[in-house]
Design an enzyme around this catalytic site. Structure first.
Site, mmCIF file in Angstrom:
data_model
loop_
_atom_site.group_PDB
_atom_site.id
_atom_site.type_symbol
_atom_site.label_atom_id
_atom_site.label_comp_id
_atom_site.label_asym_id
_atom_site.label_seq_id
_atom_site.Cartn_x
_atom_site.Cartn_y
_atom_site.Cartn_z
ATOM 1 C CG ASP A 98 -0.085 66.757 -62.730
ATOM 2 O OD1 ASP A 98 -0.031 66.181 -61.628
ATOM 3 O OD2 ASP A 98 0.787 67.554 -63.129
ATOM 4 C CB ALA A 99 -5.307 65.365 -59.463
ATOM 5 C CE LYS A 100 2.765 67.093 -59.280
ATOM 6 N NZ LYS A 100 2.176 67.755 -60.448
ATOM 7 N NE ARG A 101 -6.338 67.051 -55.916
ATOM 8 C CZ ARG A 101 -7.303 67.699 -56.553
ATOM 9 N NH1 ARG A 101 -8.508 67.205 -56.624
ATOM 10 N NH2 ARG A 101 -7.083 68.855 -57.120
ATOM 11 C CB THR A 125 0.215 62.711 -60.827
ATOM 12 O OG1 THR A 125 -0.666 63.844 -60.675
ATOM 13 C CG2 THR A 125 0.791 62.713 -62.219
#
Ligand code: OMP
Length: 306
Positions: A98-101, A125
């Site tokens: 989960d890095a939401k990059r 993510t």
């Protein structure tokens, strides 16, 4: 093996759609047990010991873990993240980082390389606000999974995601406000769901699902139902169970009748379960996590029918 194919295989084998979120916290009483913090006195070692014990005790009951990179960055414990991913793989678990990059295309390439090559995550993510050229570098890793944020679980996700907008062809970019009655407006999260659906159209499918998925918070069950209907060929990553208040009954519409179509993440609710029940001491943290997962599997499987 393609991420989605492997995920479906593990879901069926283990009869579980749970993702255990590995979000290490060391600031307040009742997060990572004090005895571990005192014993190791080094963030990498503390976190790795904590994660390994959780994985060892739960890997037979879940298909996937989801470490959130922010916590590993905060404690400058990125080597424990790499080691955790290696250990999860050894124990038959998939890993969603989960890095939401996201960024412009060329920078997204570097993010995707780091997540999939350096960390060896199976999926991640991402935020897709920059559009398809920021998403493509992730999709270029064809065997990996990608989950795009569509409707997030937090209370203020309505600030932008619930606003109405529309695409109007032929209008100059200089115009920043437009009064209209005749156009059909849709909420931004619906437009994002439609974009994800469009982006899946050319991707390979396994049992009707592509490697491109979407994130929808369990805290918004009506929106979950709407997104499920729009993005038919995607798995939904559904966070918000437990600590954020969502329950098993809120998840039903994220899934198809065969029980496929989603994975449910809980982080604090599982890994710090020892702290919510007097029957556990801090030394029992991984036993408490295991018991919580057993309970979640029963409650969730009853709702979704696997
Ligand atoms: P708990 O609230 O402790 O279960 O943690 C939820 C985890 O899911 C955190 O790592 C969040 O960053 C993540 N998350 C959300 O809570 N809401 C979202 O809408 C999206 C995510 C995510 O992408 O995983």
């Amino acid at each position: 093996m393609y991420f989605i194919e492997h995920l479906i295989q593990l879901i069926k084998e283990k009869k579980s759609v749970i993702s255990m979120g590995l979000d290490p916290r060391m600031d307040k009483e009742g997060e990572i047990p004090r005895y571990l913090i005192n014993e190791f006195n080094n963030p990498d070692k503390i976190i790795l010991e904590f994660n390994k014990s959780l994985i060892e005790n739960t890997y037979e009951l879940i298909p996937v873990i989801k470490p959130q990179i922010a916590f590993y960055e905060k404690y400058e414990a990125l080597s424990s993240l790499k080691e955790t991913i290696r250990y999860a793989h050894k124990n038959d678990l998939l890993v969603i980082l989960d890095a939401k990059r996201n960024d412009i295309g060329s920078t997204s390439e570097a993010y995707a390389y780091s997540i999939f090559k350096n960390y060896n995550a199976d999926a991640c993510t991402i935020n897709a606000y920059l559009g398809i050229d920021g998403v493509k570098p992730f999709l270029n890793y064809k065997e990996k999974g990608v989950f795009v944020l569509v409707k997030t679980s937090n209370p203020s996700s309505s600030d932008f995601q619930d606003l109405f907008s529309t695409k109007i062809l032929g209008i100059s970019n200089e115009i920043s406000e437009y009064k209209c009655n005749e156009h059909v407006l849709k909420r931004n999260y619906i437009l994002m769901a439609q974009l994800v659906r469009d982006w899946t159209s050319n991707l390979e499918k396994f049992l009707d699902f592509t490697n491109l998925g979407a994130v929808v918070g369990a805290t918004y069950s009506k929106e979950l139902e709407k997104v499920r209907k729009i993005i038919e060929n995607s798995f939904l990553l559904i966070p918000g169970y437990g600590a954020q208040g969502a329950q098993a009954k809120d998840l039903k519409y994220g899934f198809y009748k065969n029980g496929l179509g989603g994975i449910v993440n809980s982080s604090r609710g599982i890994i710090y379960a020892y702290n919510k029940n007097e029957k556990y001491s801090q030394h029992d943290f991984s036993k408490a996590a295991k018991d919580k997962i057993i309970e979640m599997n029963i409650l969730i499987n009853r709702e979704i029918g696997i």
